[in-house]
Design a protein around this motif. Structure first.
Motif, short mmCIF file in Angstrom:
data_model
loop_
_atom_site.label_atom_id
_atom_site.label_comp_id
_atom_site.label_asym_id
_atom_site.label_seq_id
_atom_site.Cartn_x
_atom_site.Cartn_y
_atom_site.Cartn_z
N GLY A 1 5.62 9.78 -16.09
CA GLY A 1 5.52 9.73 -17.54
C GLY A 1 5.20 8.35 -18.08
N TYR A 2 5.41 8.20 -19.40
CA TYR A 2 5.01 6.98 -20.10
C TYR A 2 6.22 6.29 -20.71
CZ TYR A 2 0.25 8.47 -19.51
OH TYR A 2 -0.93 8.84 -18.95
N THR A 3 6.02 5.02 -21.06
CA THR A 3 7.11 4.26 -21.66
C THR A 3 6.95 4.21 -23.16
OG1 THR A 3 5.87 2.23 -21.45
CG2 THR A 3 7.36 2.79 -19.66
N THR B 1 12.38 -2.10 -10.93
CA THR B 1 12.28 -0.65 -10.73
C THR B 1 13.50 0.06 -11.28
OG1 THR B 1 13.27 -0.72 -8.56
CG2 THR B 1 10.91 -0.90 -8.65
N PHE B 2 14.68 -0.55 -11.13
CA PHE B 2 15.89 0.08 -11.68
C PHE B 2 15.77 0.23 -13.19
CE2 PHE B 2 18.62 -1.04 -7.91
CZ PHE B 2 19.04 0.24 -7.70
N VAL B 3 15.31 -0.84 -13.86
CA VAL B 3 15.22 -0.77 -15.32
C VAL B 3 14.17 0.25 -15.73
CG1 VAL B 3 14.68 -2.09 -17.38
CG2 VAL B 3 16.04 -3.11 -15.62
N ALA B 4 13.04 0.30 -14.99
CA ALA B 4 12.00 1.27 -15.34
C ALA B 4 12.51 2.69 -15.19
CB ALA B 4 10.77 1.04 -14.47
N PHE B 5 13.26 2.96 -14.12
CA PHE B 5 13.78 4.32 -13.95
C PHE B 5 14.86 4.63 -14.97
CE2 PHE B 5 12.11 4.24 -9.49
CZ PHE B 5 11.24 5.28 -9.68
N ALA B 6 15.67 3.63 -15.34
CA ALA B 6 16.67 3.86 -16.39
C ALA B 6 15.98 4.22 -17.69
CB ALA B 6 17.53 2.61 -16.58
N HIS B 7 14.85 3.57 -17.96
CA HIS B 7 14.08 3.91 -19.15
C HIS B 7 13.54 5.33 -19.07
CE1 HIS B 7 11.43 2.88 -22.54
NE2 HIS B 7 10.61 3.73 -21.97
N ILE C 1 4.94 4.53 -16.61
CA ILE C 1 6.04 3.98 -15.81
C ILE C 1 5.51 3.50 -14.46
CG2 ILE C 1 8.15 4.62 -14.59
CD1 ILE C 1 8.93 4.67 -17.28
N ALA C 2 4.49 4.22 -13.95
CA ALA C 2 3.94 3.86 -12.64
C ALA C 2 3.39 2.44 -12.65
CB ALA C 2 2.85 4.85 -12.26
N ALA C 3 2.89 1.97 -13.82
CA ALA C 3 2.38 0.60 -13.88
C ALA C 3 3.50 -0.41 -13.65
CB ALA C 3 1.72 0.36 -15.23
N TYR C 4 4.66 -0.15 -14.26
CA TYR C 4 5.81 -1.03 -14.04
C TYR C 4 6.24 -1.00 -12.57
CZ TYR C 4 6.72 -1.99 -18.93
OH TYR C 4 6.63 -2.45 -20.22
N LEU C 5 6.21 0.21 -11.99
CA LEU C 5 6.66 0.32 -10.59
C LEU C 5 5.68 -0.40 -9.67
CD1 LEU C 5 7.87 4.00 -10.54
CD2 LEU C 5 9.19 1.93 -10.78
N CYS D 1 0.84 -1.21 0.00
CA CYS D 1 0.00 0.00 0.00
C CYS D 1 0.87 1.25 0.00
CB CYS D 1 -0.93 0.01 1.22
SG CYS D 1 -2.22 -1.21 1.12
N LEU D 2 1.91 1.25 0.81
CA LEU D 2 2.80 2.42 0.88
C LEU D 2 3.45 2.68 -0.47
CD1 LEU D 2 4.14 4.51 2.74
CD2 LEU D 2 5.98 2.88 3.04
N LEU D 3 4.02 1.62 -1.07
CA LEU D 3 4.73 1.79 -2.35
C LEU D 3 3.78 2.25 -3.43
CD1 LEU D 3 7.06 -1.32 -2.40
CD2 LEU D 3 7.73 1.04 -2.22
N SER D 4 2.60 1.61 -3.53
CA SER D 4 1.71 1.97 -4.64
C SER D 4 1.11 3.35 -4.41
CB SER D 4 0.62 0.93 -4.83
OG SER D 4 -0.03 0.70 -3.62
N PHE D 5 0.94 3.76 -3.16
CA PHE D 5 0.48 5.14 -2.90
C PHE D 5 1.49 6.14 -3.43
CE2 PHE D 5 0.75 8.85 -0.07
CZ PHE D 5 -0.46 9.43 -0.40
N VAL D 6 2.78 5.90 -3.13
CA VAL D 6 3.81 6.83 -3.60
C VAL D 6 3.85 6.86 -5.12
CG1 VAL D 6 6.28 7.25 -3.64
CG2 VAL D 6 5.20 6.58 -1.53
N PHE D 7 3.83 5.67 -5.74
CA PHE D 7 3.94 5.63 -7.20
C PHE D 7 2.74 6.28 -7.87
CE2 PHE D 7 6.61 1.61 -6.57
CZ PHE D 7 7.74 2.37 -6.44
N LEU D 8 1.53 6.02 -7.31
CA LEU D 8 0.34 6.58 -7.95
C LEU D 8 0.26 8.08 -7.78
CD1 LEU D 8 -2.41 3.92 -7.34
CD2 LEU D 8 -1.37 4.59 -9.48
N SER D 9 0.74 8.58 -6.63
CA SER D 9 0.66 10.02 -6.45
C SER D 9 1.68 10.75 -7.31
CB SER D 9 0.83 10.38 -4.97
OG SER D 9 2.03 9.86 -4.49
N GLU D 10 2.74 10.04 -7.74
CA GLU D 10 3.74 10.66 -8.63
C GLU D 10 3.54 10.24 -10.08
OE1 GLU D 10 5.99 12.88 -7.78
OE2 GLU D 10 5.28 12.85 -5.72
N ARG D 11 2.33 9.72 -10.39
CA ARG D 11 2.12 9.12 -11.70
C ARG D 11 2.39 10.11 -12.83
NH1 ARG D 11 -3.31 7.53 -11.15
NH2 ARG D 11 -3.76 9.59 -11.94
#
Lengths: 168, 103
Positions: free
Chosen positions: A116-118, B48-54, B7-11, A102-112
């Motif tokens: 950016g995108y891949t 996570t390292f690879v995703a951030f490198a990307h 990227i958040a999906a990968y994380l 929950c902690l990790l996904s909260f941080v990641f989602l709030s910084e979504r």
């Protein structure tokens, strides 16, 4: 393409990880960990890390997991038995893991937005391939750490031989 | 244009794998399975390292993953040797019965 790869192999990785958690026999856990590592290799490739995808297959699923399977067969490990300790572990394990998630996904989602995108295949400058860029950096700027890791592996080999040796 | 994955999906995928590894580490009673869940956590962090490198368009993160792999290989060799040594003296792999450093 990227979305399909992510959904298929991400789902496969999560399924393999959950299978590792719920299987009782260590050999089943080891084989599902191989599934996780292979699908992570595909995800690395889709993120533009071809070299790491190859070394993930060779080093992790090829060398480390085969080593694990060898040891499981050598020690003839059977199904794990439930003891009183495992009830306490259940009480701590699931809530603790859920809290971390929950902690990790909260941080990641709030910084979504900021994350950016891949793009499939990565953005590394057109002509130079990923492998040549990594090797250039590894053999020029990071030469000392690279050589130190070889000493580390040598020490690990000696340590493994000494530890696993039969005592007289 | 194809659909893009944030990227958040990968994380978050890496977070799922990591917390599954934590749960397996705490719940499993077999020494070898516990060791495997450590490998699972290492793999999640590598993602996570690879995703951030990307994300940063640099290879430093990928080189870090390379070193993590090297250390994981060395760690697996030493760890499994220790497990074999423990099994020789105790004849068991259950962590509840392995609670003393000396036999």
């Amino acid at each position: 393409m990227q979305l399909a790869l992510f959904l298929i192999f991400g789902g496969l990785a999560v399924a393999g990880a959950l299978n590792l958690l719920f299987q009782r026999h260590p050999i089943n856990s080891a084989l599902s960990l191989v599934v996780v590592m292979m699908s992570l290799a595909v995800l690395y490739w889709s993120l533009g890390a071809e070299f790491l995808a190859a070394s993930q297959v060779i080093v992790y699923s090829g060398a480390i997991m085969v080593f694990f399977v060898f040891v499981i067969m050598l020690l003839n490990a059977g199904e794990e038995e439930r003891t009183t300790g495992s009830r306490a572990a259940y009480l701590v394990g699931f809530p603790g893991a859920a809290a971390i998630f929950c902690l990790l996904s909260f941080v990641f989602l709030s910084e979504r937005k900021a994350l950016g995108y891949t793009n499939i295949g990565g953005y590394l400058n057109h002509v130079t391939s990923n492998i040549s860029e990594i090797s250039t950096l590894l053999f020029t700027k990071l030469l000392l750490p690279f050589e130190v890791t070889s000493i580390l592996i040598l020490v690990a080999i000696l340590g493994a031989v000494v530890l696993a040796r039969k005592e007289q | 244009m194809s659909l893009q994955v944030p990227i958040a999906a990968y994380l978050i995928l890496a977070a799922v794998l990591f917390s599954t590894g934590v749960a397996a580490f705490l719940i499993k009673r077999n020494l070898i399975t516990i060791f495997m869940s450590i490998e699972l956590m290492l793999n999640a962090v590598n993602l996570t390292f690879v995703a951030f490198a990307h994300m940063w368009h640099q290879v430093s993160g990928q080189i870090f993953v390379f070193f993590v792999m090297v250390v994981a290989a060395a760690e697996a060799a030493v760890g499994l040797a220790i497990i074999i040594a423990i099994f020789r003296t105790r004849q068991t792999l259950n962590v509840d019965q392995i609670d003393l450093m000396k036999s």
